[in-house]
Scaffold this motif. Structure first.
Motif, short mmCIF file in Angstrom:
data_model
loop_
_atom_site.label_atom_id
_atom_site.label_comp_id
_atom_site.label_asym_id
_atom_site.label_seq_id
_atom_site.Cartn_x
_atom_site.Cartn_y
_atom_site.Cartn_z
N ARG A 2 -110.42 -93.32 14.54
CA ARG A 2 -110.54 -94.35 15.58
C ARG A 2 -111.82 -94.13 16.39
O ARG A 2 -112.05 -93.06 16.93
N ILE A 3 -112.66 -95.17 16.44
CA ILE A 3 -113.92 -95.10 17.17
C ILE A 3 -113.94 -96.19 18.23
O ILE A 3 -113.70 -97.37 17.93
N GLN A 30 -117.93 -90.62 6.42
CA GLN A 30 -119.15 -90.82 5.66
C GLN A 30 -119.94 -92.05 6.09
O GLN A 30 -121.05 -92.28 5.62
N MET A 31 -119.40 -92.84 7.02
CA MET A 31 -120.11 -94.02 7.50
C MET A 31 -121.32 -93.63 8.33
O MET A 31 -121.28 -92.71 9.14
N SER A 32 -122.42 -94.37 8.14
CA SER A 32 -123.56 -94.25 9.05
C SER A 32 -123.28 -95.14 10.27
O SER A 32 -122.34 -95.95 10.26
N LEU A 33 -124.11 -95.00 11.28
CA LEU A 33 -123.93 -95.84 12.46
C LEU A 33 -124.09 -97.33 12.12
O LEU A 33 -123.40 -98.18 12.69
N LEU A 34 -124.98 -97.64 11.18
CA LEU A 34 -125.14 -99.05 10.78
C LEU A 34 -123.93 -99.54 10.00
O LEU A 34 -123.51 -100.70 10.14
N GLU A 35 -123.36 -98.69 9.17
CA GLU A 35 -122.14 -99.07 8.44
C GLU A 35 -120.97 -99.25 9.40
O GLU A 35 -120.10 -100.09 9.17
N LEU A 36 -120.96 -98.46 10.46
CA LEU A 36 -119.94 -98.65 11.49
C LEU A 36 -120.09 -100.03 12.14
O LEU A 36 -119.10 -100.73 12.38
N LEU A 37 -121.33 -100.43 12.41
CA LEU A 37 -121.58 -101.76 12.96
C LEU A 37 -121.21 -102.85 11.95
O LEU A 37 -120.70 -103.91 12.34
N PRO A 82 -133.32 -91.31 11.82
CA PRO A 82 -133.13 -92.71 12.20
C PRO A 82 -131.65 -93.07 12.24
O PRO A 82 -130.80 -92.37 11.65
N ALA A 83 -131.33 -94.16 12.90
CA ALA A 83 -129.92 -94.56 13.07
C ALA A 83 -129.22 -94.76 11.73
O ALA A 83 -128.04 -94.45 11.58
N CYS A 84 -129.95 -95.26 10.74
CA CYS A 84 -129.33 -95.55 9.45
C CYS A 84 -128.94 -94.28 8.69
O CYS A 84 -128.15 -94.34 7.74
N ARG A 85 -129.49 -93.12 9.08
CA ARG A 85 -129.18 -91.85 8.42
C ARG A 85 -128.32 -90.94 9.29
O ARG A 85 -128.10 -89.78 8.96
N GLN A 86 -127.83 -91.47 10.41
CA GLN A 86 -126.93 -90.70 11.26
C GLN A 86 -125.50 -91.07 10.89
O GLN A 86 -125.05 -92.20 11.10
N HIS A 87 -124.79 -90.12 10.31
CA HIS A 87 -123.43 -90.35 9.83
C HIS A 87 -122.39 -89.73 10.77
O HIS A 87 -122.66 -88.72 11.43
N LEU A 88 -121.24 -90.34 10.80
CA LEU A 88 -120.19 -89.86 11.70
C LEU A 88 -119.77 -88.43 11.39
O LEU A 88 -119.34 -87.70 12.28
N ARG A 89 -119.94 -87.99 10.15
CA ARG A 89 -119.56 -86.62 9.79
C ARG A 89 -120.41 -85.57 10.49
O ARG A 89 -120.00 -84.42 10.62
N ALA A 90 -121.59 -85.98 10.97
CA ALA A 90 -122.49 -85.03 11.64
C ALA A 90 -122.04 -84.73 13.07
O ALA A 90 -122.45 -83.72 13.64
N PHE A 91 -121.22 -85.58 13.64
CA PHE A 91 -120.70 -85.35 14.99
C PHE A 91 -119.24 -85.82 15.04
O PHE A 91 -118.91 -86.79 15.72
N PRO A 92 -118.34 -85.09 14.33
CA PRO A 92 -116.94 -85.52 14.21
C PRO A 92 -116.18 -85.52 15.53
O PRO A 92 -115.18 -86.20 15.67
N PHE A 97 -118.89 -94.39 21.40
CA PHE A 97 -120.32 -94.65 21.31
C PHE A 97 -120.69 -95.83 22.20
O PHE A 97 -120.02 -96.85 22.21
N ARG A 98 -121.77 -95.64 22.94
CA ARG A 98 -122.34 -96.70 23.78
C ARG A 98 -123.67 -97.10 23.16
O ARG A 98 -124.63 -96.32 23.16
N LEU A 99 -123.73 -98.29 22.60
CA LEU A 99 -124.91 -98.75 21.87
C LEU A 99 -125.63 -99.83 22.66
O LEU A 99 -125.01 -100.80 23.12
N GLU A 100 -126.92 -99.64 22.84
CA GLU A 100 -127.73 -100.62 23.56
C GLU A 100 -129.13 -100.65 22.96
O GLU A 100 -129.55 -99.72 22.27
#
Length: 251
Positions: A2-3, A30-37, A82-92, A97-100
């Protein structure tokens, strides 16, 4: 997984923006931040709402299209990524997340997380080109350049123009970006003809469009390409060199 998400929503550069709260219940490590979006937008569209606008292209960390603030940090918690290579597994442990969008006067908001980075394009327009002789392409060995110098030029050429350095700087400076371009082209044989003219033109645009550099250094960890702070010193060197050689000389 849950995010919880707080997303900046804004209809245009003159519109009043606000944060909108969402929850993605089925996020995966395994989702990146862009995949989460992407997953969030699927939910929003299924509910009949307007999807969140954000930029992306290659999603391999080389195009510079993606980019936004994640919990106040350009691109996200991981440095030089970059945001596209930041995956949720790196900071479980992070579930909120606050995105702006990039926060800089030089980057007006187009909509939501997408900003207008034309200011960076203007720097390239006035100084990011080289003069070459027209005709058939020369053989690779015709223009001598040492291996180490070529490698150093390529290190500075790695800049992808994402704008994270501007967003990270308290002054909204683009010195790291401009320094990388000037350093790269000054090290290449084909870029030396207009070296002085380029330095003068790019610094004029820097003064007009961006804030002053105070060498805080926040731009360096934010840069996905790992451009070193040495680029700012080389920017100052190119400006000094152009000034000493006179305002009318091209080299």
């Amino acid at each position: 997984m849950r995010i919880e998400l707080e997303i900046w929503r804004q209809d245009g550069p003159r519109a009043r923006g606000f944060f909108e709260s969402h929850v993605v219940e089925d996020a995966e490590l395994q989702m990146s931040l862009l995949e989460l979006l992407d997953r969030l937008n699927d939910q929003i569209i299924e509910a009949g709402g307007e999807p969140v606008v954000f930029e992306s292209d290659c999603r391999e960390g080389v195009c510079g299209a993606c980019g936004f603030l994640v919990n106040g940090v350009p691109h996200g918690p991981m440095d030089t990524t970059p945001a596209c290579r930041q995956h949720l597994r790196a900071f479980p442990g992070v579930t909120h997340f606050r995105l702006e969008p990039w926060r800089s006067a030089a980057f007006p908001v187009i909509r939501d997380l997408a900003v207008d980075r034309t200011a960076l394009d203007e720097l390239i327009r006035v100084g990011g080109t080289v003069d070459v002789a027209a005709g058939t392409a020369p053989d690779a060995d015709d223009v001598a350049q040492g291996h180490l110098q070529a490698e150093r030029a390529l290190d500075f050429a790695a800049c992808i123009g994402c704008g994270a350095c501007v967003a990270a700087c308290p002054n909204g400076a683009a010195a790291l970006f401009a320094g990388a371009k000037l350093a790269h082209l000054s090290l290449m044989p084909a870029g030396r003809i207009e070296r002085g003219r380029r330095a003068r033109a790019m610094t004029r645009e820097l003064d007009e469009l961006f804030g002053p550099c105070s060498e805080y250094g926040e731009c360096v960890p934010a840069c996905p390409a790992g451009i070193p702070i040495e680029a700012i010193a080389l920017l100052n060197r190119e400006v000094l060199r152009a000034g000493l050689r006179g305002a009318t000389r091209d080299d």
